[in-house]
Motif scaffolding. Structure first.
Motif, mmCIF file in Angstrom:
data_model
loop_
_atom_site.group_PDB
_atom_site.id
_atom_site.type_symbol
_atom_site.label_atom_id
_atom_site.label_comp_id
_atom_site.label_asym_id
_atom_site.label_seq_id
_atom_site.Cartn_x
_atom_site.Cartn_y
_atom_site.Cartn_z
ATOM 1 N N VAL A 82 1.148 6.304 -5.370
ATOM 2 C CA VAL A 82 0.094 5.654 -4.594
ATOM 3 C C VAL A 82 -0.840 6.731 -4.048
ATOM 4 O O VAL A 82 -0.418 7.606 -3.292
ATOM 5 C CB VAL A 82 0.677 4.802 -3.460
ATOM 6 C CG1 VAL A 82 -0.435 4.254 -2.570
ATOM 7 C CG2 VAL A 82 1.491 3.648 -4.044
ATOM 8 N N ASP A 83 -2.108 6.639 -4.465
ATOM 9 C CA ASP A 83 -3.094 7.678 -4.160
ATOM 10 C C ASP A 83 -4.077 7.183 -3.098
ATOM 11 O O ASP A 83 -5.002 6.434 -3.397
ATOM 12 C CB ASP A 83 -3.836 8.055 -5.448
ATOM 13 C CG ASP A 83 -4.762 9.254 -5.278
ATOM 14 O OD1 ASP A 83 -4.896 9.750 -4.140
ATOM 15 O OD2 ASP A 83 -5.350 9.689 -6.291
ATOM 16 N N GLN A 84 -3.828 7.551 -1.842
ATOM 17 C CA GLN A 84 -4.747 7.314 -0.729
ATOM 18 C C GLN A 84 -5.037 5.827 -0.485
ATOM 19 O O GLN A 84 -6.143 5.458 -0.132
ATOM 20 C CB GLN A 84 -6.047 8.087 -0.948
ATOM 21 C CG GLN A 84 -5.836 9.576 -1.160
ATOM 22 C CD GLN A 84 -7.110 10.342 -1.319
ATOM 23 O OE1 GLN A 84 -7.815 10.590 -0.335
ATOM 24 N NE2 GLN A 84 -7.433 10.722 -2.566
ATOM 25 N N ALA A 143 0.802 -1.219 0.000
ATOM 26 C CA ALA A 143 0.000 0.000 0.000
ATOM 27 C C ALA A 143 0.833 1.266 0.000
ATOM 28 O O ALA A 143 0.315 2.352 0.255
ATOM 29 C CB ALA A 143 -0.932 0.000 1.210
ATOM 30 N N THR A 144 2.133 1.166 -0.261
ATOM 31 C CA THR A 144 3.019 2.329 -0.222
ATOM 32 C C THR A 144 3.816 2.450 -1.515
ATOM 33 O O THR A 144 4.121 1.452 -2.174
ATOM 34 C CB THR A 144 4.016 2.245 0.949
ATOM 35 O OG1 THR A 144 4.930 1.167 0.706
ATOM 36 C CG2 THR A 144 3.296 2.008 2.269
ATOM 37 N N GLY A 161 -6.375 10.571 2.108
ATOM 38 C CA GLY A 161 -5.798 11.900 1.987
ATOM 39 C C GLY A 161 -4.311 11.923 1.698
ATOM 40 O O GLY A 161 -3.769 12.968 1.325
ATOM 41 N N LEU A 162 -3.624 10.797 1.856
ATOM 42 C CA LEU A 162 -2.173 10.744 1.661
ATOM 43 C C LEU A 162 -1.833 10.271 0.249
ATOM 44 O O LEU A 162 -2.290 9.217 -0.187
ATOM 45 C CB LEU A 162 -1.532 9.801 2.675
ATOM 46 C CG LEU A 162 -0.018 9.619 2.558
ATOM 47 C CD1 LEU A 162 0.708 10.884 2.992
ATOM 48 C CD2 LEU A 162 0.447 8.425 3.390
ATOM 49 N N ILE A 163 -1.013 11.036 -0.448
ATOM 50 C CA ILE A 163 -0.507 10.652 -1.767
ATOM 51 C C ILE A 163 1.012 10.672 -1.717
ATOM 52 O O ILE A 163 1.617 11.591 -1.164
ATOM 53 C CB ILE A 163 -0.981 11.619 -2.870
ATOM 54 C CG1 ILE A 163 -2.493 11.770 -2.859
ATOM 55 C CG2 ILE A 163 -0.512 11.124 -4.242
ATOM 56 C CD1 ILE A 163 -3.016 12.705 -3.945
ATOM 57 N N SER A 164 1.631 9.650 -2.295
ATOM 58 C CA SER A 164 3.099 9.622 -2.309
ATOM 59 C C SER A 164 3.593 9.096 -3.647
ATOM 60 O O SER A 164 2.897 8.359 -4.347
ATOM 61 C CB SER A 164 3.637 8.750 -1.174
ATOM 62 O OG SER A 164 3.287 7.391 -1.380
ATOM 63 N N GLU A 172 -3.732 -10.227 -8.490
ATOM 64 C CA GLU A 172 -3.598 -9.975 -9.923
ATOM 65 C C GLU A 172 -3.439 -8.482 -10.200
ATOM 66 O O GLU A 172 -2.602 -8.075 -11.012
ATOM 67 C CB GLU A 172 -4.817 -10.518 -10.683
ATOM 68 C CG GLU A 172 -4.936 -12.028 -10.690
ATOM 69 C CD GLU A 172 -5.413 -12.592 -9.357
ATOM 70 O OE1 GLU A 172 -5.949 -11.812 -8.533
ATOM 71 O OE2 GLU A 172 -5.244 -13.804 -9.133
ATOM 72 N N ALA A 173 -4.235 -7.668 -9.503
ATOM 73 C CA ALA A 173 -4.148 -6.217 -9.712
ATOM 74 C C ALA A 173 -2.811 -5.671 -9.231
ATOM 75 O O ALA A 173 -2.213 -4.792 -9.872
ATOM 76 C CB ALA A 173 -5.291 -5.518 -8.985
ATOM 77 N N LEU A 174 -2.316 -6.186 -8.107
ATOM 78 C CA LEU A 174 -1.026 -5.724 -7.591
ATOM 79 C C LEU A 174 0.094 -6.144 -8.529
ATOM 80 O O LEU A 174 1.014 -5.357 -8.793
ATOM 81 C CB LEU A 174 -0.777 -6.275 -6.189
ATOM 82 C CG LEU A 174 0.538 -5.841 -5.541
ATOM 83 C CD1 LEU A 174 0.611 -4.323 -5.412
ATOM 84 C CD2 LEU A 174 0.707 -6.495 -4.168
ATOM 85 N N ALA A 175 0.042 -7.358 -9.038
ATOM 86 C CA ALA A 175 1.076 -7.833 -9.963
ATOM 87 C C ALA A 175 1.123 -6.948 -11.208
ATOM 88 O O ALA A 175 2.200 -6.598 -11.703
ATOM 89 C CB ALA A 175 0.817 -9.279 -10.351
ATOM 90 N N ALA A 176 -0.058 -6.558 -11.722
ATOM 91 C CA ALA A 176 -0.111 -5.691 -12.897
ATOM 92 C C ALA A 176 0.451 -4.307 -12.571
ATOM 93 O O ALA A 176 1.171 -3.707 -13.373
ATOM 94 C CB ALA A 176 -1.547 -5.581 -13.392
ATOM 95 N N GLU A 177 0.136 -3.818 -11.373
ATOM 96 C CA GLU A 177 0.647 -2.512 -10.947
ATOM 97 C C GLU A 177 2.168 -2.540 -10.820
ATOM 98 O O GLU A 177 2.867 -1.600 -11.235
ATOM 99 C CB GLU A 177 0.018 -2.117 -9.617
ATOM 100 C CG GLU A 177 0.531 -0.821 -9.021
ATOM 101 C CD GLU A 177 0.136 0.413 -9.784
ATOM 102 O OE1 GLU A 177 0.748 1.479 -9.553
ATOM 103 O OE2 GLU A 177 -0.798 0.326 -10.624
ATOM 104 N N LEU A 178 2.701 -3.607 -10.259
ATOM 105 C CA LEU A 178 4.150 -3.718 -10.094
ATOM 106 C C LEU A 178 4.853 -3.817 -11.437
ATOM 107 O O LEU A 178 5.968 -3.298 -11.605
ATOM 108 C CB LEU A 178 4.487 -4.935 -9.225
ATOM 109 C CG LEU A 178 4.002 -4.870 -7.780
ATOM 110 C CD1 LEU A 178 4.354 -6.162 -7.039
ATOM 111 C CD2 LEU A 178 4.596 -3.672 -7.051
#
Length: 258
Positions: free
Chosen positions: A195-197, A141-142, A202-205, A178-184
């Motif tokens: 990473v948006d919230q 999540a980061t 409220g936290l974006i990094s 599956e979604a995380l693997a595609a994101e990576l």
């Protein structure tokens, strides 16, 4: 202490244990039992006892075949590392970056399913929890976690995806393997992660990798802000270039012989 006195106090098993740790280098970050035994000159049975002991103590991790060191091994040389570590090298660069963009910046390493903060320069409180050196957050999540996960070798990444607990921390958190693997895969291709919230509302990094002299990713560096101050597009446009430049400056120092 003369040679005779030194001989009386010498603990051969400790020397062998240290030899196992020293066998892991930038060129051999992960090894099988047979490779460790060969590189240390030990029998497989002896090497296996040391590897399993270090694993039980948290200084090593294994996927069942390969062994590797964990960030906890830094504890063994903390006094020395406090003057020579990645954190020490990174700190002045973080300070310069934060002064330029006026957003908080951190450096972290990967430890199992978490990122562990090793250096940080905050500007203002943007999270409900306080972040300090040693703070841990779930890697999935980061932005720091994703740039580190994206550059794991195939075996370690598959193990992570098969075993990690992808807990929802906000309504936006990716919890599908599956979604995380595609994101990576996208992170690996583009060289950064936004990473948006997903960690906290409220936290974006935005994070990028930090590589050592062999081009292996050893840490991540990020900038964090609040969604009320910047949009994802403005973060990519305004914060990504100085963040990439800072990572490059840190890498340049990591490549300088001590």
């Amino acid at each position: 202490m003369d040679d005779n006195e030194s001989g009386r106090y010498f603990v051969q098993s400790l020397e062998r244990g240290m030899a196992v740790i020293r066998a892991f280098t930038a060129d051999t970050p992960a090894m099988t039992l047979s490779e460790v035994a060969r590189n240390t000159g030990m029998s497989r049975a002896t090497a296996r006892r040391f590897l399993l002991t270090f694993t039980d103590l948290g200084y090593m991790a294994t996927d069942g075949r390969h062994f590797r060191l964990t960030p906890r091994v830094l504890e063994l040389g903390y006094a020395y590392l406090s003057s020579m570590s990645l954190a020490e090298i990174a700190q002045p660069h973080l300070e310069q970056l934060v002064a330029e963009v006026r957003e908080s910046s951190s450096v972290a390493v990967l430890d199992e399913e978490d990122v562990v903060y090793v250096s940080r320069v905050p500007t203002r409180r943007i999270m409900t929890v306080s972040i300090s050196i040693g703070t841990r957050f779930p890697a999935h999540a980061t932005s720091l976690g994703r740039v580190l996960l994206a550059h794991l070798d195939e075996t370690r990444l598959r193990h992570y995806l098969d075993t990690a607990s992808l807990k929802p921390l906000t309504a936006h958190t990716i919890t599908s393997t599956e979604a995380l693997a595609a994101e990576l895969e996208q992170v690996r291709a583009q060289g950064w992660s936004l990473v948006d919230q997903e960690l906290e509302q409220g936290l974006i990094s935005i994070g990028v990798p930090v590589r050592n002299e062999t081009r292996r990713v050893v840490a991540g560096i990020n900038l964090s802000t609040h969604a009320s101050r910047r949009t994802p597009d403005s973060i990519r446009h305004d914060l990504l270039p100085p963040l990439l430049a800072t990572a490059a400056n840190i890498e340049a120092e990591l490549k300088v012989p001590g």
